[in-house]
Motif scaffolding. Structure first.
Motif, mmCIF file in Angstrom:
data_model
loop_
_atom_site.group_PDB
_atom_site.id
_atom_site.type_symbol
_atom_site.label_atom_id
_atom_site.label_comp_id
_atom_site.label_asym_id
_atom_site.label_seq_id
_atom_site.Cartn_x
_atom_site.Cartn_y
_atom_site.Cartn_z
ATOM 1 N N CYS A 96 43.876 44.725 42.263
ATOM 2 C CA CYS A 96 44.638 45.942 41.960
ATOM 3 C C CYS A 96 44.988 46.702 43.236
ATOM 4 C CB CYS A 96 43.862 46.845 41.007
ATOM 5 S SG CYS A 96 43.830 46.281 39.293
ATOM 6 N N VAL A 97 44.063 46.719 44.195
ATOM 7 C CA VAL A 97 44.342 47.388 45.462
ATOM 8 C C VAL A 97 45.533 46.713 46.146
ATOM 9 C CG1 VAL A 97 43.441 47.803 47.793
ATOM 10 C CG2 VAL A 97 42.009 48.293 45.792
ATOM 11 N N ARG A 98 45.527 45.367 46.180
ATOM 12 C CA ARG A 98 46.638 44.633 46.802
ATOM 13 C C ARG A 98 47.953 44.836 46.054
ATOM 14 N NH1 ARG A 98 42.737 40.518 47.580
ATOM 15 N NH2 ARG A 98 43.432 39.409 45.743
ATOM 16 N N MET A 99 47.895 44.877 44.725
ATOM 17 C CA MET A 99 49.099 44.966 43.905
ATOM 18 C C MET A 99 49.572 46.400 43.670
ATOM 19 S SD MET A 99 47.897 42.172 41.043
ATOM 20 C CE MET A 99 49.301 42.434 39.994
ATOM 21 N N GLY A 100 48.694 47.365 43.912
ATOM 22 C CA GLY A 100 49.039 48.748 43.641
ATOM 23 C C GLY A 100 48.982 49.104 42.170
ATOM 24 N N THR A 101 48.144 48.388 41.401
ATOM 25 C CA THR A 101 48.022 48.655 39.969
ATOM 26 C C THR A 101 46.734 49.439 39.691
ATOM 27 O OG1 THR A 101 46.974 46.487 39.636
ATOM 28 C CG2 THR A 101 49.352 46.616 39.291
ATOM 29 N N PRO A 102 46.703 50.187 38.578
ATOM 30 C CA PRO A 102 45.528 51.008 38.261
ATOM 31 C C PRO A 102 44.433 50.195 37.559
ATOM 32 C CG PRO A 102 47.194 51.329 36.592
ATOM 33 C CD PRO A 102 47.796 50.398 37.631
ATOM 34 N N TRP A 103 43.222 50.735 37.586
ATOM 35 C CA TRP A 103 42.116 50.154 36.831
ATOM 36 C C TRP A 103 41.334 51.283 36.193
ATOM 37 C CZ3 TRP A 103 41.910 49.985 42.265
ATOM 38 C CH2 TRP A 103 40.928 50.781 42.858
ATOM 39 N N LEU A 104 40.518 50.934 35.189
ATOM 40 C CA LEU A 104 39.677 51.924 34.515
ATOM 41 C C LEU A 104 38.234 51.867 35.024
ATOM 42 C CD1 LEU A 104 40.951 51.667 30.846
ATOM 43 C CD2 LEU A 104 41.504 53.388 32.562
ATOM 44 N N HIS A 105 37.638 50.686 34.947
ATOM 45 C CA HIS A 105 36.242 50.511 35.354
ATOM 46 C C HIS A 105 36.136 49.236 36.185
ATOM 47 C CE1 HIS A 105 35.211 53.668 32.550
ATOM 48 N NE2 HIS A 105 35.859 53.004 31.607
ATOM 49 N N LEU A 106 35.077 49.164 36.976
ATOM 50 C CA LEU A 106 34.909 48.027 37.878
ATOM 51 C C LEU A 106 33.709 47.173 37.502
ATOM 52 C CD1 LEU A 106 35.593 49.923 41.205
ATOM 53 C CD2 LEU A 106 37.163 48.400 39.980
ATOM 54 N N ARG A 107 33.822 45.880 37.820
ATOM 55 C CA ARG A 107 32.760 44.909 37.584
ATOM 56 C C ARG A 107 32.514 44.139 38.876
ATOM 57 N NH1 ARG A 107 32.387 48.118 34.134
ATOM 58 N NH2 ARG A 107 33.186 47.890 32.021
ATOM 59 N N LEU A 108 31.239 43.886 39.161
ATOM 60 C CA LEU A 108 30.826 43.172 40.365
ATOM 61 C C LEU A 108 30.377 41.769 39.992
ATOM 62 C CD1 LEU A 108 29.963 43.106 43.406
ATOM 63 C CD2 LEU A 108 27.738 44.017 42.625
ATOM 64 N N CYS A 109 30.995 40.751 40.563
ATOM 65 C CA CYS A 109 30.588 39.361 40.339
ATOM 66 C C CYS A 109 29.235 39.159 41.018
ATOM 67 C CB CYS A 109 31.616 38.392 40.915
ATOM 68 S SG CYS A 109 31.102 36.662 40.831
ATOM 69 N N LEU A 110 28.261 38.706 40.266
ATOM 70 C CA LEU A 110 26.916 38.529 40.812
ATOM 71 C C LEU A 110 26.706 37.171 41.464
ATOM 72 C CD1 LEU A 110 24.770 40.384 38.125
ATOM 73 C CD2 LEU A 110 25.548 41.187 40.365
ATOM 74 N N THR A 111 27.768 36.393 41.601
ATOM 75 C CA THR A 111 27.688 35.139 42.337
ATOM 76 C C THR A 111 28.270 35.281 43.735
ATOM 77 O OG1 THR A 111 27.827 33.870 40.282
ATOM 78 C CG2 THR A 111 28.301 32.683 42.314
ATOM 79 N N CYS A 112 29.386 36.047 43.859
ATOM 80 C CA CYS A 112 30.050 36.109 45.171
ATOM 81 C C CYS A 112 30.358 37.517 45.685
ATOM 82 C CB CYS A 112 31.336 35.292 45.141
ATOM 83 S SG CYS A 112 32.668 36.049 44.175
ATOM 84 N N GLY A 113 30.194 38.556 44.862
ATOM 85 C CA GLY A 113 30.474 39.909 45.315
ATOM 86 C C GLY A 113 31.892 40.393 45.064
ATOM 87 N N HIS A 114 32.718 39.594 44.396
ATOM 88 C CA HIS A 114 34.080 40.018 44.042
ATOM 89 C C HIS A 114 34.006 41.268 43.172
ATOM 90 C CE1 HIS A 114 37.523 40.017 41.197
ATOM 91 N NE2 HIS A 114 38.211 39.700 42.279
ATOM 92 N N VAL A 115 34.863 42.230 43.447
ATOM 93 C CA VAL A 115 34.972 43.432 42.619
ATOM 94 C C VAL A 115 36.292 43.356 41.875
ATOM 95 C CG1 VAL A 115 35.089 45.945 42.594
ATOM 96 C CG2 VAL A 115 33.577 44.788 44.226
ATOM 97 N N GLY A 116 36.215 43.384 40.547
ATOM 98 C CA GLY A 116 37.406 43.303 39.714
ATOM 99 C C GLY A 116 37.390 44.361 38.631
#
Length: 87
Positions: A26-46
């Motif tokens: 979303c940061v790269r695309m400029g789109t909004p989000w409501l809540h965040l989730r952290l991948c517990l395998t690699c640290g990706h935030v989505g």
């Protein structure tokens, strides 16, 4: 006798550091989000499933990392996308 279910995907949980303070895509695309989730395998935030783009679920499906943790302040629950259940 009480049975305790243990999700088999918990073996994929690693000590991770968040790769971003917001949804990476979303940061790269400029789109909004409501809540965040952290991948517990690699640290990706989505972003969560209530967000327009659902990047955390897309990451789990594309990369195969099944378990996320809420990345919201004060929340510490975990979710398995494969079993659609809390871990």
């Amino acid at each position: 006798m009480t049975s305790v279910y243990m999700d088999p995907h918990v073996v994929e949980i690693r000590p991770v550091r968040p790769r971003s303070s917001g949804c990476e895509e979303c940061v790269r695309m400029g789109t909004p989000w409501l809540h965040l989730r952290l991948c517990l395998t690699c640290g990706h935030v989505g972003c969560c499933d209530s967000s327009p783009m659902r990047h955390a679920r897309a990451h789990a499906q594309a990369i195969g990392h099944p378990i996320v943790q809420s990345f919201e302040p004060g929340e510490n629950w975990r979710w398995c996308y494969v079993h659609e259940d809390y871990v």
